[in-house]
Design an enzyme around this catalytic site. Structure first.
Site, PDB file in Angstrom:
ATOM      1  N   TYR A   1      23.133 -79.904  -8.384  1.00 10.35           N
ATOM      2  CA  TYR A   1      24.341 -79.676  -7.604  1.00 10.35           C
ATOM      3  C   TYR A   1      24.689 -78.191  -7.694  1.00 10.35           C
ATOM      4  O   TYR A   1      25.314 -77.724  -8.640  1.00 10.35           O
ATOM      5  CB  TYR A   1      25.501 -80.512  -8.129  1.00 10.35           C
ATOM      6  CG  TYR A   1      25.360 -82.007  -7.920  1.00 10.35           C
ATOM      7  CD1 TYR A   1      24.403 -82.533  -7.048  1.00 10.35           C
ATOM      8  CD2 TYR A   1      26.190 -82.901  -8.575  1.00 10.35           C
ATOM      9  CE1 TYR A   1      24.285 -83.891  -6.856  1.00 10.35           C
ATOM     10  CE2 TYR A   1      26.086 -84.265  -8.381  1.00 10.35           C
ATOM     11  CZ  TYR A   1      25.123 -84.756  -7.524  1.00 10.35           C
ATOM     12  OH  TYR A   1      25.009 -86.114  -7.336  1.00 10.35           O
TER      13      TYR A   1
ATOM     14  N   PHE B   1      28.397 -92.297  -1.104  1.00 11.24           N
ATOM     15  CA  PHE B   1      28.907 -92.482   0.255  1.00 11.24           C
ATOM     16  C   PHE B   1      29.880 -93.672   0.293  1.00 11.24           C
ATOM     17  O   PHE B   1      29.777 -94.554   1.148  1.00 11.24           O
ATOM     18  CB  PHE B   1      27.777 -92.713   1.263  1.00 11.24           C
ATOM     19  CG  PHE B   1      26.815 -91.571   1.433  1.00 11.24           C
ATOM     20  CD1 PHE B   1      27.172 -90.268   1.111  1.00 11.24           C
ATOM     21  CD2 PHE B   1      25.536 -91.784   1.929  1.00 11.24           C
ATOM     22  CE1 PHE B   1      26.285 -89.211   1.278  1.00 11.24           C
ATOM     23  CE2 PHE B   1      24.647 -90.741   2.098  1.00 11.24           C
ATOM     24  CZ  PHE B   1      25.018 -89.449   1.762  1.00 11.24           C
ATOM     25  N   PRO B   2      30.853 -93.747  -0.618  1.00 16.28           N
ATOM     26  CA  PRO B   2      31.741 -94.914  -0.660  1.00 16.28           C
ATOM     27  C   PRO B   2      32.685 -95.014   0.532  1.00 16.28           C
ATOM     28  O   PRO B   2      33.299 -96.058   0.741  1.00 16.28           O
ATOM     29  CB  PRO B   2      32.524 -94.708  -1.957  1.00 16.28           C
ATOM     30  CG  PRO B   2      32.561 -93.227  -2.127  1.00 16.28           C
ATOM     31  CD  PRO B   2      31.222 -92.751  -1.645  1.00 16.28           C
ATOM     32  N   LEU B   3      32.794 -93.936   1.305  1.00 15.76           N
ATOM     33  CA  LEU B   3      33.640 -93.959   2.496  1.00 15.76           C
ATOM     34  C   LEU B   3      32.813 -93.819   3.767  1.00 15.76           C
ATOM     35  O   LEU B   3      33.322 -93.459   4.824  1.00 15.76           O
ATOM     36  CB  LEU B   3      34.692 -92.852   2.417  1.00 15.76           C
ATOM     37  CG  LEU B   3      35.684 -93.028   1.267  1.00 15.76           C
ATOM     38  CD1 LEU B   3      36.635 -91.841   1.182  1.00 15.76           C
ATOM     39  CD2 LEU B   3      36.481 -94.321   1.429  1.00 15.76           C
ATOM     40  N   GLY B   4      31.529 -94.130   3.666  1.00 14.58           N
ATOM     41  CA  GLY B   4      30.642 -94.015   4.818  1.00 14.58           C
ATOM     42  C   GLY B   4      29.724 -92.823   4.663  1.00 14.58           C
ATOM     43  O   GLY B   4      29.994 -91.895   3.900  1.00 14.58           O
TER      44      GLY B   4
ATOM     45  N   PRO C   1      25.385 -87.259  10.306  1.00 13.33           N
ATOM     46  CA  PRO C   1      26.037 -87.265  11.620  1.00 13.33           C
ATOM     47  C   PRO C   1      25.910 -88.618  12.321  1.00 13.33           C
ATOM     48  O   PRO C   1      24.906 -89.306  12.209  1.00 13.33           O
ATOM     49  CB  PRO C   1      25.270 -86.173  12.385  1.00 13.33           C
ATOM     50  CG  PRO C   1      24.690 -85.294  11.325  1.00 13.33           C
ATOM     51  CD  PRO C   1      24.378 -86.192  10.170  1.00 13.33           C
TER      52      PRO C   1
END
Length: 313
Positions: free
Chosen positions: A72, A229-232, A236
């Site tokens: 990271y 990606f817990p919110l999507g 793109p």
């Protein structure tokens, strides 16, 4: 909404969302993901002061589980964690191996596969150096068989058993305390169960529930489920939780943001879910932690469940 700390005994650290075991230790169900404290394409890097403020505020709010990796920001996130929090053992540190930074910083994908056992050990050692620690509480082995991002080819296609043998050796040596798996399927988890698995980290959210069989297996064996990606998806044109009308309706009803409802649904969906939302903003951090206090009714949960089933739009 209720106060996250309302049921916390006087003098005790709050546990946002409750607790669940991460390997051998229990942690708050809402933790912190450090990816945004490192360099990300197309995003402004928080300053060192902002990163320190976010990390220290997270601890004040009861966060005791931080997910990071040496890749990271080419160690940036790890070094910031060490600078802000030192090496105290009261914060569980989870990391990830299986990839390293690309030599070309302008590469379309900033990572390259590094799946060989010796490479996994080198990555663990790199994490330890940059975090200033003598052990990691958990290390996720990120498989690169399928899915988004980098895919293994040639001699980087390594048998899972060979990798697990190296992970077990590092655990026996005390370098890591628990083994996790990332980007795996149910068959791979079954194969790995004899090694003792503390966490599964796969892409999963209200709008991406392909891994329900894997989640059920993790629940059965008491393994933490830590969705990225817990919110999507960040890719793109992929669906986002906050864009769903049902989520927005529930958010208005409970007095929360759509993101908070998406995180609260995850906590309600399975008892082994640990969340690691990341941010470079103290305000956003506080909103994420407050998700642990969002209470959804059975009817609201059913309405949200139906989003993934395609019943509601």
């Amino acid at each position: 909404m209720t106060d996250t700390t309302a049921s916390t005994p006087s003098g005790a650290r709050p546990a946002p969302g409750g607790t669940f075991p991460l390997g051998p230790r229990a942690v708050a169900r809402i933790g912190f993901g450090a990816m945004q404290l490192g360099e990300l394409p197309g995003r402004t890097l928080p300053t060192d002061d902002d990163a320190t403020a976010v990390l220290r505020r997270a601890v004040e709010l009861g966060v005791d589980h931080i997910d990071t990796s040496h890749f990271y920001g080419d160690d940036t996130a790890n070094r910031r964690i060490h600078a802000a929090l030192g090496s105290a053992d009261d914060i569980a540190i989870a990391s990830k191996v299986g990839a390293v930074r690309a030599a070309d910083p302008a590469a379309p994908v900033p990572l390259v596969v590094a799946q060989k056992p010796a490479e996994l050990r080198a990555q663990v050692e790199q994490n330890l150096r940059t975090l200033g620690r003598d052990h990691l509480d958990l290390v996720n082995l990120r498989r690169t068989d399928a899915g988004h991002g980098i895919i293994a080819t040639g001699d980087q296609i390594v048998p899972l058993d060979d990798q697990l043998a190296e992970m077990i050796a590092m655990r026996d040596e005390g370098l890591i305390r628990s083994i996790g798996l990332s980007n795996v399927d149910a068959a791979q988890l079954r194969q790995a169960l004899p090694a003792g698995i503390g966490e599964i980290q796969n892409a999963y959210s209200l709008v991406a529930r392909d891994d329900e069989d894997l989640l059920a297996l993790a629940v059965e064996h008491g393994i933490a489920w830590v969705p990225f990606f817990p919110l999507g998806s960040a890719f793109p044109n992929a669906p986002k939780v906050a864009d769903q009308p049902a989520v927005q309706r529930v958010a208005a009803a409970v007095g929360a943001t759509s993101a908070q409802v998406g995180l609260a649904w995850l906590l309600a969906h399975a008892p082994n879910v640990l969340l690691i939302p990341g941010t470079g903003s103290v305000e956003h951090l506080e909103q994420n932690v407050a998700s642990g206090s969002v209470e959804l009714t059975p009817g609201q949960i059913a309405e949200l469940d139906a989003v993934a089933a395609g019943v509601l739009a």
